[in-house]
Motif scaffolding. Structure first.
Motif, PDB file in Angstrom:
ATOM      1  N   PRO A 192      -2.881   9.503  -5.814  1.00  0.00           N
ATOM      2  CA  PRO A 192      -1.655   9.310  -5.022  1.00  0.00           C
ATOM      3  C   PRO A 192      -0.514  10.208  -5.505  1.00  0.00           C
ATOM      4  CG  PRO A 192      -1.857   7.561  -6.631  1.00  0.00           C
ATOM      5  CD  PRO A 192      -3.067   8.446  -6.817  1.00  0.00           C
ATOM      6  N   ILE A 240       0.863  -1.184   0.000  1.00  0.00           N
ATOM      7  CA  ILE A 240       0.000   0.000   0.000  1.00  0.00           C
ATOM      8  C   ILE A 240       0.892   1.225   0.000  1.00  0.00           C
ATOM      9  CG2 ILE A 240      -1.823   1.249   1.246  1.00  0.00           C
ATOM     10  CD1 ILE A 240      -2.619  -1.610   0.507  1.00  0.00           C
ATOM     11  N   THR A 248       1.540   4.889   0.876  1.00  0.00           N
ATOM     12  CA  THR A 248       1.044   5.908   1.803  1.00  0.00           C
ATOM     13  C   THR A 248       1.892   7.155   1.590  1.00  0.00           C
ATOM     14  OG1 THR A 248       2.598   5.170   3.500  1.00  0.00           O
ATOM     15  CG2 THR A 248       0.405   4.138   3.504  1.00  0.00           C
ATOM     16  N   ARG A 249       1.687   8.160   2.434  1.00  0.00           N
ATOM     17  CA  ARG A 249       2.542   9.364   2.330  1.00  0.00           C
ATOM     18  C   ARG A 249       3.915   9.105   2.926  1.00  0.00           C
ATOM     19  NH1 ARG A 249       1.411  14.133   5.161  1.00  0.00           N
ATOM     20  NH2 ARG A 249       0.085  12.922   6.539  1.00  0.00           N
ATOM     21  N   VAL A 289       6.119  -1.121   7.954  1.00  0.00           N
ATOM     22  CA  VAL A 289       5.980   0.231   7.401  1.00  0.00           C
ATOM     23  C   VAL A 289       7.347   0.851   7.129  1.00  0.00           C
ATOM     24  CG1 VAL A 289       3.833   0.535   8.714  1.00  0.00           C
ATOM     25  CG2 VAL A 289       5.964   1.515   9.600  1.00  0.00           C
ATOM     26  N   GLU A 342       2.100   7.770   8.163  1.00  0.00           N
ATOM     27  CA  GLU A 342       0.729   7.537   7.703  1.00  0.00           C
ATOM     28  C   GLU A 342       0.409   6.042   7.706  1.00  0.00           C
ATOM     29  OE1 GLU A 342      -1.782   9.761   4.510  1.00  0.00           O
ATOM     30  OE2 GLU A 342      -0.862   8.048   3.522  1.00  0.00           O
ATOM     31  N   ALA A 343       1.401   5.221   7.400  1.00  0.00           N
ATOM     32  CA  ALA A 343       1.173   3.771   7.388  1.00  0.00           C
ATOM     33  C   ALA A 343       0.848   3.260   8.793  1.00  0.00           C
ATOM     34  CB  ALA A 343       2.394   3.053   6.806  1.00  0.00           C
ATOM     35  N   PHE A 351      -6.972   0.900   0.336  1.00  0.00           N
ATOM     36  CA  PHE A 351      -6.269   1.838   1.230  1.00  0.00           C
ATOM     37  C   PHE A 351      -5.565   2.964   0.473  1.00  0.00           C
ATOM     38  CE2 PHE A 351      -6.682  -2.029   3.767  1.00  0.00           C
ATOM     39  CZ  PHE A 351      -7.307  -1.485   4.877  1.00  0.00           C
ATOM     40  N   GLU A 352      -5.955   3.170  -0.786  1.00  0.00           N
ATOM     41  CA  GLU A 352      -5.322   4.254  -1.546  1.00  0.00           C
ATOM     42  C   GLU A 352      -6.385   5.199  -2.085  1.00  0.00           C
ATOM     43  OE1 GLU A 352      -2.478   2.710  -4.368  1.00  0.00           O
ATOM     44  OE2 GLU A 352      -1.235   1.865  -2.777  1.00  0.00           O
ATOM     45  N   TYR A 384      -9.341   3.040   5.832  1.00  0.00           N
ATOM     46  CA  TYR A 384      -8.885   4.125   6.715  1.00  0.00           C
ATOM     47  C   TYR A 384      -9.456   5.444   6.215  1.00  0.00           C
ATOM     48  CZ  TYR A 384      -5.390   7.332   8.777  1.00  0.00           C
ATOM     49  OH  TYR A 384      -4.741   8.345   9.441  1.00  0.00           O
ATOM     50  N   LEU A 402      -2.663   4.388   9.619  1.00  0.00           N
ATOM     51  CA  LEU A 402      -3.629   3.535   8.913  1.00  0.00           C
ATOM     52  C   LEU A 402      -3.924   2.272   9.729  1.00  0.00           C
ATOM     53  CD1 LEU A 402      -3.156   2.478   5.150  1.00  0.00           C
ATOM     54  CD2 LEU A 402      -4.247   1.036   6.848  1.00  0.00           C
ATOM     55  N   SER A 451       9.446   4.459   4.769  1.00  0.00           N
ATOM     56  CA  SER A 451       9.375   5.728   4.028  1.00  0.00           C
ATOM     57  C   SER A 451      10.392   5.733   2.897  1.00  0.00           C
ATOM     58  CB  SER A 451       9.701   6.910   4.947  1.00  0.00           C
ATOM     59  OG  SER A 451       8.589   7.319   5.688  1.00  0.00           O
TER      60      SER A 451
END
Ligand code: PMP
Length: 405
Positions: free
Chosen positions: A277, A87, A89-90, A220, A94-95, A272-273, A248, A98, A222
């Motif tokens: 994005p 998924i 995420t930002r 998770v 954020e993960a 979840f997106e 979420y 979520l 980044s």
């Protein structure tokens, strides 16, 4: 002795063309970007850009393919169970939010406990404060040892509390570089039938990962800490795990059908997106993973270990310097204090010598308290650092410690 295993990639990073004097030792906060990543983003905007998943025309279909191919790349790079379990995420923060909100709102009840550790980054702490607060549950902490490891006896003991319903722990410490025994952390949680999230923000950039073998329920990370752009991170899990969670965020792209009074939801990853994005950033993240794949994560790890041990050897000889962290099982991060000086003043001295380090609590206030200090200065290494950078740090630290003696 064998020649140190060092990479030679500094020339790939344009920031050092613009700042040749820079000794950049703050990669744990965010890394610099190689030309390949900058170029990939620029090329994507110049040649390929359109919104995705709206493939009425070929340009959009092609952009969608580029975006989705990064999902497949990420699944390969991290050995995820399936691309559908990646998924975007930002960021890692954020993960975690979520999972905390989707899992926590569905499963936490009054009196339940989420087990975290004293070493967590606030990103793997505050989301749990928020959701346990909403649900009448609470957070408990696995203790850190004085040398900055997780106390595994304390972990095992706390897992025996039947109120514990979820475990959320870091894989690698952003303050001390401690590499925790992730497989054992997962096994101990699973032995109690508990789901576990691992915060891999500081592991993914530095270690070869096999997330299928590791088998954490949620992982998770980044992009910006591993050569990619900011604005994109990932939650990695098994698709069936994700499909069992409520969404979420709601919006476009995550639905199956929408009626006036209700909606049904798409399976992962779309579930979840919600919304458009960070398309170009995901493409840039793909370029970062390709770059790291070319280098080889085992060589990335070896390069950092060489610099870490060279730096520890030098810094350990400096009088008046306190170094934190365990003697072994640590990555390229060194937290330190000069006796009699505030960490911010130390960072200011180093900045005068063009050495970038971070100072403060590093978004880990419970750990800083457990270490018994108010703050630390932190030097962190990545692939573009050299033994000259280690020399510069050691030289400037010797002068700084001398000044404050
Ligand atoms: N966890 C750890 C261990 C981190 O070091 C960081 C970043 N400092 C995060 C989580 C949060 O990452 P981000 O700010 O990219 O969401």
């Amino acid at each position: 002795p064998a020649a140190p295993a060092l990479l030679n990639v500094k020339a790939d990073f344009p920031i050092f063309d613009h700042h040749p004097e820079l000794v950049f030792l703050d990669s744990a906060a965010s890394t610099q970007k190689p030309r390949a990543v900058i170029q990939a983003i620029s090329d994507f905007y110049s040649r390929d850009y359109a919104n995705i998943h709206r493939g009425a025309y070929r340009l959009s279909a092609h952009a969608t393919d580029r975006f989705e191919s990064v999902r497949a790349d990420a699944a390969r790079f991290f050995r995820a169970p399936s691309p559908d379990g990646v998924i975007f995420t930002r960021n890692a923060t954020e993960a975690v939010n979520l999972v905390a909100h989707s899992w926590g709102q569905a499963h936490l009840n009054a009196g339940d406990v989420v087990l975290v550790s004293e070493m967590e980054h606030h990103a793997n702490l505050v989301p749990w404060h928020l959701v346990t607060g909403l649900r009448g549950a609470r957070v408990e902490y696995v203790r850190a040892t004085p040398d900055g490891r997780l106390d595994l006896d304390d972990y095992a003991a706390k897992l025996r509390n039947p109120a514990v319903k979820f475990v959320a722990l870091q894989h690698v410490s952003n303050v001390l570089g401690t590499v925790h025994p992730a497989a054992e952390l997962v096994r101990l949680a699973h032995d109690r039938g508990l789901p576990i999230l691992l915060d891999g923000a500081q592991a993914a950039p530095h270690l070869p990962l096999d997330l299928s073998a590791l088998n954490a329920d949620y992982y998770v990370l980044s992009s910006h800490k591993m050569l990619g752009p900011s604005g994109v991170g990932a939650l990695i899990a098994r698709p069936d795990t994700l499909n069992a969670l409520p969404p979420y965020m709601g919006g476009g792209d995550m639905i199956r059908e929408v009626y006036p009074d209700r909606s049904t939801y798409a399976p992962a990853p779309n579930r979840f997106e919600a919304g458009t994005p960070a398309i170009a950033e995901v493409v840039g993240f793909g370029a970062a993973m390709a770059y790291l794949t070319d280098l080889g994560m085992d060589r990335v790890e070896a390069h950092e270990q060489t610099l870490l041990h060279a730096a520890l050897d030098r810094l350990n000889q400096i009088e008046g310097l306190d170094l934190y962290g365990p003697p072994t099982a640590r990555g390229g991060v060194i937290s330190f204090n000069v006796r009699g000086a505030h960490a911010h003043d130390v960072a200011g001295f180093l900045d005068e010598a063009n050495i970038c380090v971070r100072a403060g609590h590093h978004c880990a206030q419970p750990l800083i308290r457990a270490l018994g200090c108010a703050s630390t200065a932190r030097a962190s290494f990545y692939i573009y650092n050299t033994l000259d950078d280690v020399d510069a740090l050691a030289g400037a630290m010797a002068e700084t410690a001398e000044f404050f003696r």
